[in-house]
Design a protein around this motif. Sequence first.
Motif, PDB file in Angstrom:
ATOM      1  N   SER A  93      -3.607  25.591  63.402  1.00 29.16           N
ATOM      2  CA  SER A  93      -2.157  25.692  63.330  1.00 29.16           C
ATOM      3  C   SER A  93      -1.545  24.394  63.698  1.00 29.16           C
ATOM      4  O   SER A  93      -0.379  23.912  63.300  1.00 29.16           O
ATOM      5  CB  SER A  93      -1.561  26.868  64.290  1.00 29.16           C
ATOM      6  N   GLY A  94      -2.141  23.637  64.354  1.00 31.82           N
ATOM      7  CA  GLY A  94      -2.026  22.366  64.914  1.00 31.82           C
ATOM      8  C   GLY A  94      -1.820  21.467  63.689  1.00 31.82           C
ATOM      9  O   GLY A  94      -0.996  20.402  63.692  1.00 31.82           O
ATOM     10  N   ILE A  95      -2.773  21.566  62.771  1.00 32.96           N
ATOM     11  CA  ILE A  95      -3.007  20.796  61.695  1.00 32.96           C
ATOM     12  C   ILE A  95      -1.751  20.880  60.884  1.00 32.96           C
ATOM     13  O   ILE A  95      -0.991  20.062  60.143  1.00 32.96           O
ATOM     14  CB  ILE A  95      -4.041  20.796  60.847  1.00 32.96           C
ATOM     15  N   GLY A  96      -1.260  22.303  60.782  1.00 26.75           N
ATOM     16  CA  GLY A  96      -0.194  22.758  60.050  1.00 26.75           C
ATOM     17  C   GLY A  96       1.137  22.238  60.716  1.00 26.75           C
ATOM     18  O   GLY A  96       2.139  21.758  59.690  1.00 26.75           O
ATOM     19  N   LEU A  97       1.272  21.972  62.017  1.00 24.12           N
ATOM     20  CA  LEU A  97       2.391  21.413  62.492  1.00 24.12           C
ATOM     21  C   LEU A  97       2.558  19.852  61.791  1.00 24.12           C
ATOM     22  O   LEU A  97       3.649  19.453  61.880  1.00 24.12           O
ATOM     23  CB  LEU A  97       2.477  21.390  64.018  1.00 24.12           C
ATOM     24  N   LEU A  98       1.339  19.163  62.004  1.00 23.85           N
ATOM     25  CA  LEU A  98       1.425  17.956  61.576  1.00 23.85           C
ATOM     26  C   LEU A  98       1.781  17.385  60.120  1.00 23.85           C
ATOM     27  O   LEU A  98       2.504  16.669  59.829  1.00 23.85           O
ATOM     28  CB  LEU A  98       0.086  16.984  61.561  1.00 23.85           C
ATOM     29  N   VAL A  99       1.479  18.614  59.457  1.00 26.27           N
ATOM     30  CA  VAL A  99       1.833  18.543  57.907  1.00 26.27           C
ATOM     31  C   VAL A  99       3.618  18.873  57.622  1.00 26.27           C
ATOM     32  O   VAL A  99       4.371  18.123  56.953  1.00 26.27           O
ATOM     33  CB  VAL A  99       1.255  19.803  56.980  1.00 26.27           C
ATOM     34  N   THR A 100       3.973  19.526  58.635  1.00 26.32           N
ATOM     35  CA  THR A 100       5.202  19.688  58.455  1.00 26.32           C
ATOM     36  C   THR A 100       6.063  18.508  58.963  1.00 26.32           C
ATOM     37  O   THR A 100       7.050  18.483  58.404  1.00 26.32           O
ATOM     38  CB  THR A 100       5.803  21.292  59.137  1.00 26.32           C
ATOM     39  N   LEU A 155       5.044  15.418  58.818  1.00 25.46           N
ATOM     40  CA  LEU A 155       4.898  14.571  57.604  1.00 25.46           C
ATOM     41  C   LEU A 155       5.792  14.747  56.697  1.00 25.46           C
ATOM     42  O   LEU A 155       6.327  13.890  56.130  1.00 25.46           O
ATOM     43  CB  LEU A 155       3.375  14.731  57.150  1.00 25.46           C
ATOM     44  N   ILE A 156       6.086  16.033  56.156  1.00 24.16           N
ATOM     45  CA  ILE A 156       7.046  16.229  54.954  1.00 24.16           C
ATOM     46  C   ILE A 156       8.173  15.851  55.518  1.00 24.16           C
ATOM     47  O   ILE A 156       9.369  15.247  54.810  1.00 24.16           O
ATOM     48  CB  ILE A 156       7.029  17.514  54.762  1.00 24.16           C
ATOM     49  N   ARG A 157       8.744  16.227  56.749  1.00 24.47           N
ATOM     50  CA  ARG A 157      10.111  15.940  57.257  1.00 24.47           C
ATOM     51  C   ARG A 157      10.201  14.345  57.306  1.00 24.47           C
ATOM     52  O   ARG A 157      11.377  13.798  57.075  1.00 24.47           O
ATOM     53  CB  ARG A 157      10.192  16.551  58.727  1.00 24.47           C
ATOM     54  N   ARG A 210      10.527  12.981  53.797  1.00 23.71           N
ATOM     55  CA  ARG A 210      11.949  13.184  53.073  1.00 23.71           C
ATOM     56  C   ARG A 210      12.977  12.201  53.680  1.00 23.71           C
ATOM     57  O   ARG A 210      13.908  11.865  53.122  1.00 23.71           O
ATOM     58  CB  ARG A 210      12.218  14.729  53.521  1.00 23.71           C
ATOM     59  N   GLN A 211      12.816  11.607  55.022  1.00 19.50           N
ATOM     60  CA  GLN A 211      13.819  10.449  55.373  1.00 19.50           C
ATOM     61  C   GLN A 211      13.197   9.245  55.093  1.00 19.50           C
ATOM     62  O   GLN A 211      13.856   8.287  55.656  1.00 19.50           O
ATOM     63  CB  GLN A 211      13.883  10.604  56.905  1.00 19.50           C
ATOM     64  N   LYS A 212      12.350   9.159  54.044  1.00 18.39           N
ATOM     65  CA  LYS A 212      11.964   7.756  53.603  1.00 18.39           C
ATOM     66  C   LYS A 212      11.142   7.033  54.585  1.00 18.39           C
ATOM     67  O   LYS A 212      11.396   5.692  54.691  1.00 18.39           O
ATOM     68  CB  LYS A 212      12.963   6.843  52.878  1.00 18.39           C
ATOM     69  N   GLN A 213      10.692   7.829  55.760  1.00 15.48           N
ATOM     70  CA  GLN A 213       9.988   6.851  57.025  1.00 15.48           C
ATOM     71  C   GLN A 213       8.474   7.192  56.806  1.00 15.48           C
ATOM     72  O   GLN A 213       8.190   8.085  55.819  1.00 15.48           O
ATOM     73  CB  GLN A 213      10.528   7.743  58.391  1.00 15.48           C
ATOM     74  N   ARG A 214       7.782   6.652  57.676  1.00 14.07           N
ATOM     75  CA  ARG A 214       6.163   6.695  57.570  1.00 14.07           C
ATOM     76  C   ARG A 214       5.677   7.292  58.914  1.00 14.07           C
ATOM     77  O   ARG A 214       6.221   7.434  59.871  1.00 14.07           O
ATOM     78  CB  ARG A 214       5.781   5.133  57.429  1.00 14.07           C
ATOM     79  N   LEU A 215       4.486   7.977  58.678  1.00 10.06           N
ATOM     80  CA  LEU A 215       4.057   8.475  59.889  1.00 10.06           C
ATOM     81  C   LEU A 215       2.380   7.968  59.943  1.00 10.06           C
ATOM     82  O   LEU A 215       1.770   7.958  58.904  1.00 10.06           O
ATOM     83  CB  LEU A 215       3.603  10.067  59.657  1.00 10.06           C
ATOM     84  N   LEU A 216       2.186   7.469  61.144  1.00 11.13           N
ATOM     85  CA  LEU A 216       1.037   6.624  61.284  1.00 11.13           C
ATOM     86  C   LEU A 216       0.090   7.312  62.587  1.00 11.13           C
ATOM     87  O   LEU A 216       1.021   7.974  63.370  1.00 11.13           O
ATOM     88  CB  LEU A 216       1.093   5.245  61.564  1.00 11.13           C
ATOM     89  N   MET A 235      17.201  22.985  56.664  1.00 13.62           N
ATOM     90  CA  MET A 235      16.042  23.737  57.023  1.00 13.62           C
ATOM     91  C   MET A 235      15.756  23.475  58.453  1.00 13.62           C
ATOM     92  O   MET A 235      15.836  22.398  58.787  1.00 13.62           O
ATOM     93  CB  MET A 235      14.868  23.392  56.026  1.00 13.62           C
ATOM     94  N   ASP A 236      15.600  24.410  59.232  1.00 19.21           N
ATOM     95  CA  ASP A 236      15.326  24.208  60.595  1.00 19.21           C
ATOM     96  C   ASP A 236      14.081  24.536  60.740  1.00 19.21           C
ATOM     97  O   ASP A 236      13.288  25.774  60.666  1.00 19.21           O
ATOM     98  CB  ASP A 236      16.254  25.449  61.334  1.00 19.21           C
ATOM     99  N   MET A 237      13.405  23.658  60.933  1.00 19.29           N
ATOM    100  CA  MET A 237      11.742  23.548  61.019  1.00 19.29           C
ATOM    101  C   MET A 237      11.321  24.470  62.388  1.00 19.29           C
ATOM    102  O   MET A 237      10.426  24.851  62.346  1.00 19.29           O
ATOM    103  CB  MET A 237      11.217  22.131  61.223  1.00 19.29           C
ATOM    104  N   THR A 238      12.208  24.169  63.386  1.00 16.56           N
ATOM    105  CA  THR A 238      11.863  25.007  64.721  1.00 16.56           C
ATOM    106  C   THR A 238      11.892  26.478  64.393  1.00 16.56           C
ATOM    107  O   THR A 238      11.411  27.217  65.343  1.00 16.56           O
ATOM    108  CB  THR A 238      12.837  24.657  65.641  1.00 16.56           C
ATOM    109  N   SER A 239      12.611  26.935  63.321  1.00 12.93           N
ATOM    110  CA  SER A 239      12.440  28.432  63.068  1.00 12.93           C
ATOM    111  C   SER A 239      11.084  28.995  62.784  1.00 12.93           C
ATOM    112  O   SER A 239      10.880  30.275  62.621  1.00 12.93           O
ATOM    113  CB  SER A 239      13.596  28.687  62.220  1.00 12.93           C
TER     114      SER A 239
END
Lengths: 118, 309
Positions: A62-69, A71-73, A76-82, B1-5
């Motif tokens: 679930s923690g890995i899933g959090l990192l995926v979400t 990363l997507i966020r 989408r803002q044209k930023q990078r995650l390292l 989208m509210d990611m915290t949801s």
Amino acid sequence: MPQANVKMTVRRINDSISVIDIQGDVSAFAEHALMDAYTQANTPPPRAFILNFTNLEYMNSSGIGLLVTLLIRVNRQKQRLLAYGLSEHYQHIFELTRLNEAISIYNSEAEAIAAGMA
Amino acid sequence: MDMTSSSPNESYDGQDSQDTNDVGDVRATDTTGTTETSTMPDAAQTSEVLETVQTVQTSGVIATPLSPRDAANWAEMVSTLRVAHMPSDAVSLNVEGRRVVGPLQGFGKMWQKTFWVRLSGVQVTPAEVITTWKEEFPTFWPKGNRFFKPLTGIAPGEVAVLSLKVGGGMRLSTGVLVLYADDESFTLMTPQGHVLAGWITFSAYEEDGATVAQAQLLIRANDPLYEIGLLMGGHRQENQFWIHTLSALAARFGVNGIVQTRQICIDPRLQWRQAGNIWQNAAVRTTIYTLGAPARWVRQLGRRGGNQL
């Protein structure tokens, strides 16, 4: 519901880089802490976010899933995650889940900052 | 989208918000502790430091362990999947030698789907629910779908073979890797060619005096063909699959539970660079394999006859 066992500290290195220091457990219960840290690190928006996993103690799927979400966020803002500070064990998990194909991993904060500035 | 949801301790009163980005009436019913925010200067780096502290457990002390607590819970690193000890009717065609794929390697929109049911009125711990779920996993599935469990059960690194109904009398042979497993959760990750790219986490936790069983998917369609299929009723069929599964699990514990659903579109973009995944499409390959069955049978017959001469 168990409580989150995680502490996240946000450091603003310069206009381009925000570092999120993660200490403790990254599981589903860390969601609010991670998203709060992201919101703070994104004010004002940097070019790159660096996750410091040096003090990571536990991570489940679930923690890995959090990192995926996250990363997507970020993408989408044209930023990078390292990331840096991952132990060998967690580097294997990044490889297994193929998260390493989207989040670049560095050996040190200095290397990650240099990459984030590039 | 509210990611915290997407926190597990939230409830959604509405029905399935199929194929929409709108999660409907999502309301937070609880938060995990308090969040404190403070600002303090860092003289060494002359950079602004913002601190977010999420409530720490009562022990209060976070110490770095010598080895991670989760070390035994994760699958070993593998480059490709290997299937072992399966019955003869388990087709490992689309599993053997395949790589696993996460939600970042798929093609379609990325979805987080959560299905959960409260096991009210029975005394059962989350660990007991997960033990039963692991041991009897295939029995909770809708009829016509088969899960060939590894001999050693659902344990990290094990590979299971699946035979799924996909409509029109067609079947799809694929598999899953047990990515992670502990006492209160386990996660299955899909291989190349599966309908979905991503993972499904099955977990149980206590909330307001009852144990809640949950299945959470973080997935996207693996290729363009599957994305079209999901849009044309596949999502609905898949949702029904998990609603059935959780209802059956609740019934196993004597509970007539109502399965609640929440769907969030995490990423509405299609990943066109992954369109080539279609070459691994398990539905297409299973169909070709099935159509080739008579020819294989004749060839085997010929070989047997040749051996007898």
